[in-house]
Every structure is written in structure tokens, then in C-alpha cells.
Design an enzyme around this catalytic site. Structure first.
Site, PDB file in Angstrom:
ATOM      1  N   LYS A  68       1.010   4.820 -11.237  1.00  0.00           N
ATOM      2  CA  LYS A  68       1.702   3.968 -10.264  1.00  0.00           C
ATOM      3  C   LYS A  68       0.777   2.962  -9.601  1.00  0.00           C
ATOM      4  O   LYS A  68       1.217   1.908  -9.136  1.00  0.00           O
ATOM      5  CB  LYS A  68       2.365   4.823  -9.176  1.00  0.00           C
ATOM      6  CG  LYS A  68       1.399   5.649  -8.334  1.00  0.00           C
ATOM      7  CD  LYS A  68       2.128   6.497  -7.314  1.00  0.00           C
ATOM      8  CE  LYS A  68       1.176   7.365  -6.505  1.00  0.00           C
ATOM      9  NZ  LYS A  68       0.526   8.417  -7.323  1.00  0.00           N
ATOM     10  N   HIS A 196      -2.521  16.758  -2.190  1.00  0.00           N
ATOM     11  CA  HIS A 196      -2.960  15.368  -2.051  1.00  0.00           C
ATOM     12  C   HIS A 196      -3.233  15.136  -0.571  1.00  0.00           C
ATOM     13  O   HIS A 196      -2.311  15.203   0.250  1.00  0.00           O
ATOM     14  CB  HIS A 196      -1.888  14.397  -2.555  1.00  0.00           C
ATOM     15  CG  HIS A 196      -2.391  13.003  -2.815  1.00  0.00           C
ATOM     16  ND1 HIS A 196      -3.055  12.254  -1.868  1.00  0.00           N
ATOM     17  CD2 HIS A 196      -2.339  12.231  -3.929  1.00  0.00           C
ATOM     18  CE1 HIS A 196      -3.377  11.078  -2.383  1.00  0.00           C
ATOM     19  NE2 HIS A 196      -2.962  11.044  -3.632  1.00  0.00           N
ATOM     20  N   GLY A 236      -6.727  10.109  -3.230  1.00  0.00           N
ATOM     21  CA  GLY A 236      -7.324   9.815  -1.933  1.00  0.00           C
ATOM     22  C   GLY A 236      -8.769   9.383  -2.009  1.00  0.00           C
ATOM     23  O   GLY A 236      -9.438   9.246  -0.976  1.00  0.00           O
ATOM     24  N   GLU A 273      -6.106  13.251  -9.425  1.00  0.00           N
ATOM     25  CA  GLU A 273      -5.169  12.157  -9.684  1.00  0.00           C
ATOM     26  C   GLU A 273      -5.659  10.862  -9.033  1.00  0.00           C
ATOM     27  O   GLU A 273      -4.979  10.264  -8.194  1.00  0.00           O
ATOM     28  CB  GLU A 273      -3.778  12.523  -9.159  1.00  0.00           C
ATOM     29  CG  GLU A 273      -3.193  13.776  -9.786  1.00  0.00           C
ATOM     30  CD  GLU A 273      -1.947  14.272  -9.063  1.00  0.00           C
ATOM     31  OE1 GLU A 273      -1.489  13.597  -8.110  1.00  0.00           O
ATOM     32  OE2 GLU A 273      -1.436  15.345  -9.440  1.00  0.00           O
ATOM     33  N   PRO A 274      -6.847  10.376  -9.415  1.00  0.00           N
ATOM     34  CA  PRO A 274      -7.336   9.133  -8.818  1.00  0.00           C
ATOM     35  C   PRO A 274      -6.572   7.917  -9.330  1.00  0.00           C
ATOM     36  O   PRO A 274      -6.205   7.839 -10.502  1.00  0.00           O
ATOM     37  CB  PRO A 274      -8.796   9.082  -9.291  1.00  0.00           C
ATOM     38  CG  PRO A 274      -8.763   9.795 -10.611  1.00  0.00           C
ATOM     39  CD  PRO A 274      -7.757  10.906 -10.434  1.00  0.00           C
ATOM     40  N   ASP A 360      10.502 -15.987   4.097  1.00  0.00           N
ATOM     41  CA  ASP A 360      10.638 -14.840   4.992  1.00  0.00           C
ATOM     42  C   ASP A 360       9.502 -14.851   6.016  1.00  0.00           C
ATOM     43  O   ASP A 360       8.325 -14.955   5.658  1.00  0.00           O
ATOM     44  CB  ASP A 360      10.593 -13.550   4.175  1.00  0.00           C
ATOM     45  CG  ASP A 360      10.924 -12.322   4.999  1.00  0.00           C
ATOM     46  OD1 ASP A 360      10.946 -12.410   6.239  1.00  0.00           O
ATOM     47  OD2 ASP A 360      11.166 -11.258   4.397  1.00  0.00           O
ATOM     48  N   TYR A 388      -2.254  -1.197  -6.405  1.00  0.00           N
ATOM     49  CA  TYR A 388      -0.944  -1.458  -5.804  1.00  0.00           C
ATOM     50  C   TYR A 388      -0.717  -2.953  -5.583  1.00  0.00           C
ATOM     51  O   TYR A 388      -0.325  -3.385  -4.508  1.00  0.00           O
ATOM     52  CB  TYR A 388      -0.784  -0.659  -4.505  1.00  0.00           C
ATOM     53  CG  TYR A 388      -0.905   0.821  -4.751  1.00  0.00           C
ATOM     54  CD1 TYR A 388       0.135   1.536  -5.344  1.00  0.00           C
ATOM     55  CD2 TYR A 388      -2.081   1.506  -4.448  1.00  0.00           C
ATOM     56  CE1 TYR A 388       0.010   2.886  -5.617  1.00  0.00           C
ATOM     57  CE2 TYR A 388      -2.206   2.858  -4.725  1.00  0.00           C
ATOM     58  CZ  TYR A 388      -1.151   3.538  -5.296  1.00  0.00           C
ATOM     59  OH  TYR A 388      -1.280   4.878  -5.576  1.00  0.00           O
TER      60      TYR A 388
END
Length: 427
Positions: A68, A196, A236, A273-274, A360, A388
Site C-alpha cells: 500500500k 504494528h 513503523g 511489514e516495512p 479546493d 504514500y
């Protein structure tokens, strides 16, 4: 030189070519066509550097990259070639990773709350390891993937990190016994525990507390007869050397905690889960100033010099919070804007507001950057834009997200091939 990995174009840079050269080339190409579109340049060699750094600092922990964070195909393909596992949260992420040739056993379906159809899809694609944190999830899994190997996610309700996840996911230790008994009654197999601590965790002790809590839950499972052999320490991990916490400072606490609570001789497989750790520093964003407004206090001051010193400049650039800056509100202090081919330091800096391109009023990128008086058409470069950003782009208001150009140095490319060959060799 160009290379193609299953349809993805990656430019292999010769030894005398740098990422800065690529940015120059792309800006010049745009100017020749009278264009000013924003774009990313992704240095995939940074992924290789981070992977080697991970192996040195956390030798017992196998990384399962959080898709993700940045799901662009060249990124996951380079990581796959280095033997990474993958943390997937949906049917589409599983499809992406399976379709680039990654085996199902290198995937953990780590979303604790899943759609039934996605659970069925995971089963059909050979994904066996699933995370859960509640009783209803167990009933869904029993109906749709009864052969799954389950990892129980526990909450880490310590002082909050920058982005807390335990409000949404994770069972308390007091709930874990009941959940394990429920799984036993449904003839489901629990193989481990996950947690996590939250994205960009700055309290180092949170990891050690969570590892100790995981040991308690591990022992619950062993007492009930489950073969517990997987510990997932989640994400994290800091993604930039400019973060408040240095990665090696964190691992200096994690490794002793693992040795105490999960000693190597116990044979427990430890994974993580990096996401941000791997990709943050790999992307540089080039944006163009498409408009500006200069606001002075001249009406309230008779002193022209005073008015000049207190003026605010508003810049409007062609990427914003509906694009690459969507999820960066907590990390804007890490963003480093530089003026393309110019230096800030010999210029007067002003209070600045930077806006994205949409209509916006919430499309405000930052009010804290100090910038000189720039012109329409000037380019800004922003580092640490890999996490992200490209995975959360929208086309709100009709604005397309920046194009990404993927490059890797010849040396890094050769390193990837060596790692791949070593991983493919018989043990």
C-alpha cells in the site's frame, strides 16, 4: 541503457549519469515542448541500499514489503527480485504481486478485516497466511479459507505514535485467549502473532513492549496446542535519514528484545511489514510554479522596508494534496524543497504559503516553507516523496497525477541480479 522487467521500463544509468542528470533531461524535454507537467524520478537504487542496510541491521527479520505504501510496478518488481516478501491488504494487491511471479508463500494477507470475496481470492491464488483480530473474522475465514494459516494481531495501546493503528486494529491481550479458543473450535490453525506500533513511531520502547506482549500471546497459543512459529513485528520503521529516529537506533533495541523473548534456537520465523522505510527516499518530485500572489502589509505600514520584510508570497504548484501530498501532513517537516539549478541560501527568504492546483481551499500543501521570491515557471524539487504518494493519487478536479520515471544505477542493477541469483541457488 534500458531494461524491461515484465513490461516495466527501467532506465539503467551508466556510471557517469546521475539522478540529477535525469531530472535535467526531463525538464528540458518539457520546456522544448512548452510543457510544465509535474513528474517523479524514482531512484530504484535507493531500494537496494535500504535492503542491504536492513539485512545488516535486522539479520533475523525477513521484510514483507507493505504494498500500500507504493504499489508502482517497477518498485515491487525490484523488491521481488531481491527475494522480498509482501504484505498485501486487498484482492488487487494480491493480484499485483502474484502476477509479477511472486509465490503465494511470500505473501501475508495482513488486513485484519477482509471482504469474504477477497478471502476466497487469496485462497485461489495460494495465499495461506492471513491476519485476524476478532471473532467475526474467524467465522468468515472458516467459511471461505479453512486451510489458512492465521496470525493474531494484537493492539499496542501505548502512548500514540504520529499515526496510530491500534484504534482500528488489534485485539487486547485479555481478548486473545477467547479468540484462540474460538479458532480451535472452528478447526482453524493459528501459527503466530503480529502487531504494528504505528507509522513513524518515535518512542523506541514501543517495539520492545510489543515484542514482550507478543510473547505472552505466543505462550497462550502454545498452551492451547497451536504450533506457534511466526512473529510479525509490523511496520513503523523510519524511511529517511532525516527522521527523528534513526533506523539503527531502533534496531539496537529490537534485536536484544527478540533475543530475549524469541531466541534464535526456538526456531521462530520473524517477519516485518516495512513500507515507508524502503521507498521514502527513492522518489524526487519536480513541480512547477504555475501562479503566485504577493501579499504585503503596505496598507498598514508607512515603512516600505518593513512592509517588504513582512510580505507573504503564495505559490500555486501543479501537484497538491489530492496528488502526491495527500498523506504527508505528518511528515512535511521532512520534505526538502530545493529550487531547480539555484540556491536558496544567497537569497532573501519570505513567509510562504504553497497551494496545490485544484479549486479546493483545503488544497494547502504547507505554510512553513521559507522560499525566496520565485517566478511563474520556476521549478521546485522535493525529496523524500516515495511513500504514500503515487499509490494515493487522485484525479480530483481533472488534474492528473505526476508521471513517474524509473531509473537505477548500473552498480545497483548488478547488485539486484547478484542477490536474485544467490536467492535462487540451492541451499
Amino acid at each position: 541503457m534500458e531494461s524491461w522487467i515484465t513490461g516495466s521500463k527501467i532506465v539503467i544509468l551508466e556510471e557517469d549519469v546521475t539522478v540529477e542528470n535525469v531530472i535535467d533531461q526531463k525538464i528540458n524535454e518539457q520546456m522544448d515542448r512548452d510543457l510544465t507537467d509535474a513528474f517523479h524520478v524514482a531512484d530504484l537504487g535507493a531500494l537496494v541500499d535500504q535492503h542491504l542496510r536492513w539485512q545488516r541491521a535486522l539479520p533475523r527479520v525477513k521484510p514483507f514489503y507493505a504494498v500500500k505504501c507504493n504499489s508502482s510496478k517497477p518498485v515491487v518488481q525490484i523488491l521481488a527480485q531481491m527475494g522480498m516478501g509482501f504484505d498485501c491488504a486487498s484482492k488487487n494487491e494480491i493480484a499485483l504481486i502474484r502476477d509479477i511471479g511472486v509465490a503465494g508463500e511470500r505473501i501475508i494477507y495482513a488486513n485484519p478485516c477482509k471482504e469474504s470475496s477477497h478471502i476466497k481470492y487469496a485462497a485461489s491464488r495460494g495465499v495461506q497466511i492471513l491476519t485476524f483480530d476478532n471473532e467475526d473474522e474467524l467465522y468468515k475465514i472458516a467459511m471461505n479459507h479453512p486451510a489458512a494459516k492465521l496470525v493474531l494481531r494484537i493492539a499496542t495501546n501505548y502512548s500514540p505514535p504520529q499515526i496510530s493503528l491500534s484504534e482500528k486494529f488489534g485485539a487486547t491481550i485479555s481478548e486473545c485467549g477467547h479468540l484462540m479458543e474460538c479458532a480451535e473450535a472452528l478447526k482453524l490453525d493459528i501459527i503466530g502473532v503480529s502487531f504494528h506500533v504505528g507509522s513513524a513511531c518515535t518512542v523506541l520502547e514501543h517495539f520492545t513492549h510489543a515484542i514482550a506482549d507478543a510473547r505472552i500471546v505466543f505462550d497462550m497459543g502454545i498452551h492451547l496446542g497451536f504450533h506457534m512459529d511466526v512473529l510479525d513485528i509490523g511496520g513503523g520503521f523510519p524511511g529517511s535519514r532525516d527522521d527523528k529516529v534513526i533506523f539503527e537506533e531502533l534496531t539496537a533495541l529490537i534485536n536484544p528484545a527478540l533475543d530475549i523473548y524469541f531466541p534464535e534456537e526456538n526456531g521462530v520465523k520473524i517477519i516485518a511489514e516495512p513500507g515507508r522505510y524502503y521507498v521514502t527516499s527513492s522518489f524526487t518530485l519536480a513541480v512547477n510554479i504555475v501562479a503566485r500572489r504577493i501579499i504585503t502589509n503596505s496598507q498598514s505600514s508607512s515603512n516600505d522596508e518593513e512592509a517588504e520584510n513582512t510580505k507573504t508570497i503564495m505559490y500555486y504548484i501543479n501537484d497538491g494534496v489530492y496528488g502526491s501530498f495527500d498523506n504527508l501532513s505528518q511528515f512535511r517537516d521532512l520534505l526538502k524543497p530545493t529550487l531547480y539549478k539555484k540556491d536558496f541560501h544567497d537569497q532573501k527568504l519570505y513567509r510562504t504559503r504553497v497551494w496545490g492546483p485544484t479549486c479546493d481551499a483545503n488544497d494547502n500543501i504547507t505554510d512553513v516553507w521559507k522560499l525566496p521570491e520565485l517566478k511563474i515557471g520556476d521549478w521546485l524539487l522535493v525529496q523524500n516523496m516515495g511513500a504514500y504518494t503515487v499509490s494515493t493519487l487522485t484525479t480530483f478536479n481533472g488534474f492528473d497525477g505526476p508521471t513517474a520515471h524509473y531509473v537505477i544505477s548500473k552498480k545497483a542493477w548488478e547488485t539486484v541480479q547478484k542477490i536474485k541469483k544467490r536467492n535462487e541457488s540451492p541451499a
